[in-house]
Design an enzyme around this catalytic site. Structure first.
Site, PDB file in Angstrom:
ATOM      1  N   SER A 177      -0.063  -0.990  16.633  1.00 27.08           N
ATOM      2  CA  SER A 177       1.051  -0.462  15.835  1.00 27.08           C
ATOM      3  C   SER A 177       0.800   1.022  15.620  1.00 27.08           C
ATOM      4  CB  SER A 177       1.113  -1.157  14.470  1.00 27.08           C
ATOM      5  OG  SER A 177       2.022  -0.489  13.624  1.00 27.08           O
ATOM      6  N   TYR A 211      -3.353  -3.344   6.414  1.00 31.75           N
ATOM      7  CA  TYR A 211      -2.725  -3.729   7.693  1.00 31.75           C
ATOM      8  C   TYR A 211      -3.001  -2.661   8.744  1.00 31.75           C
ATOM      9  CZ  TYR A 211       1.111  -4.224  11.085  1.00 31.75           C
ATOM     10  OH  TYR A 211       1.850  -4.326  12.233  1.00 31.75           O
TER      11      TYR A 211
END
Ligand SMILES: NC(=O)c1ccc[n+]([C@@H]2O[C@H](COP(=O)([O-])OP(=O)(O)OC[C@H]3O[C@@H](n4cnc5c(N)ncnc54)[C@H](O)[C@@H]3O)[C@@H](O)[C@H]2O)c1
Length: 247
Positions: free
Chosen positions: A142, A152
């Site tokens: 990501s 995250y």
């Protein structure tokens, strides 16, 4: 690009980007294992691929479990006789708890790490011994990896490192390992995680000023898996509308 004699496992393929990957690879002719922890969604995707004329099999997996990953590899071999491609897309993403790193429950943090970060390692350890030279693995990173915004993002930064280390370890066996780092992509999970005003603020700053779609990501995935990328390994490829440029 035709993958008609190829067998691909896509984890987290029960919805969102993974669903797009599974359907896209099936359209290119691959036999696809739809691997997800969610039975209902995984079965739906496999069924829809078959309804469209493709070849698919749903196998339930928890990517953080070695036993589950081994069972997935064995079931794939029993059904299709080989494994050419592994797409490590599964992650805890939508509906994440967002607490500061200083206060997040450590058991929750460990769970996130075991799925988002080590899940790709567990899956690769189960699958790569059954792969032949020419096989390829793509991990789903990501752009959050470089943003240092939350835990995250830490799991995705670690996944980039894992991608490079696995590329070194598996290169001599003729297996390539790369990653795609998507920018914000229009899935229900993104909409559950990020409020609309934040989405709008992100998008307005991106050169290609729109959210991505699973289809935007599928063609780069197909390239990285294909022999056209035969000399590409250890690459973290941003596919992000220009959200994050790394010179
Ligand atoms: N949507 C975005 O904007 C975006 C951007 C960058 C990266 N990503 C990454 O792309 C991937 C897919 O994102 P999405 O938006 O489709 O999310 P999503 O939540 O819709 O999909 C994740 C899938 O993984 C499955 N999963 C979760 N834990 C699992 C486990 N332990 N074992 C097996 N399967 C499990 C879920 O059931 C779900 O089907 C994730 O890795 C996410 O981090 C998403």
């Amino acid at each position: 690009m035709h993958f008609s004699n190829k067998i691909a496992i896509v984890t987290g393929a029960g919805q969102g980007i993974g669903e797009g990957y599974a359907k896209g690879l099936a359209q290119l002719g691959a036999s696809v294992v739809v691997a997800d922890i969610n039975d209902t969604q995984g079965r739906r995707v496999a069924h829809e691929i078959e309804q469209a004329g493709g070849r698919a099999l749903f196998i339930k997996v928890d990517v953080s479990s070695e036993a589950s990953a081994q069972a997935l590899a064995e079931a794939t071999l029993a059904k299709f006789g080989g494994i050419d491609y592994l797409v490590n897309n599964a992650a805890m993403f939508g509906k994440l708890d967002f607490n500061p790193l200083m206060t997040v429950d450590l058991a929750y943090l460990n769970k996130l790490i075991s799925v988002n970060m080590l899940g790709a390692v567990v899956m690769t350890r189960a699958v790569a011994p059954h792969m032949q030279p020419g096989a390829a693995i793509v991990n789903q990173s990501s752009t959050a990896a470089w943003m240092n915004i939350d835990y995250y993002s830490i799991t995705k930064l670690a996944l980039n490192g894992i991608t490079c280390v696995l590329a070194r370890e598996l290169g001599p066996k003729g297996i390539r390992v790369n990653a795609i780092a998507p920018g914000p992509t229009d899935t229900q999970a993104l909409r559950d995680k990020v409020p609309q005003p934040y989405i709008d603020a992100m998008v307005v700053q991106m050169p290609l000023a729109r959210l991505g779609t699973p289809d935007d990501l599928c063609k780069p995935l197909a390239f990285l898996l294909s022999d056209d990328a035969g000399w590409v390994t250890g690459l973290i490829m941003n596919v992000d509308g220009g959200q994050l440029m790394r010179a």
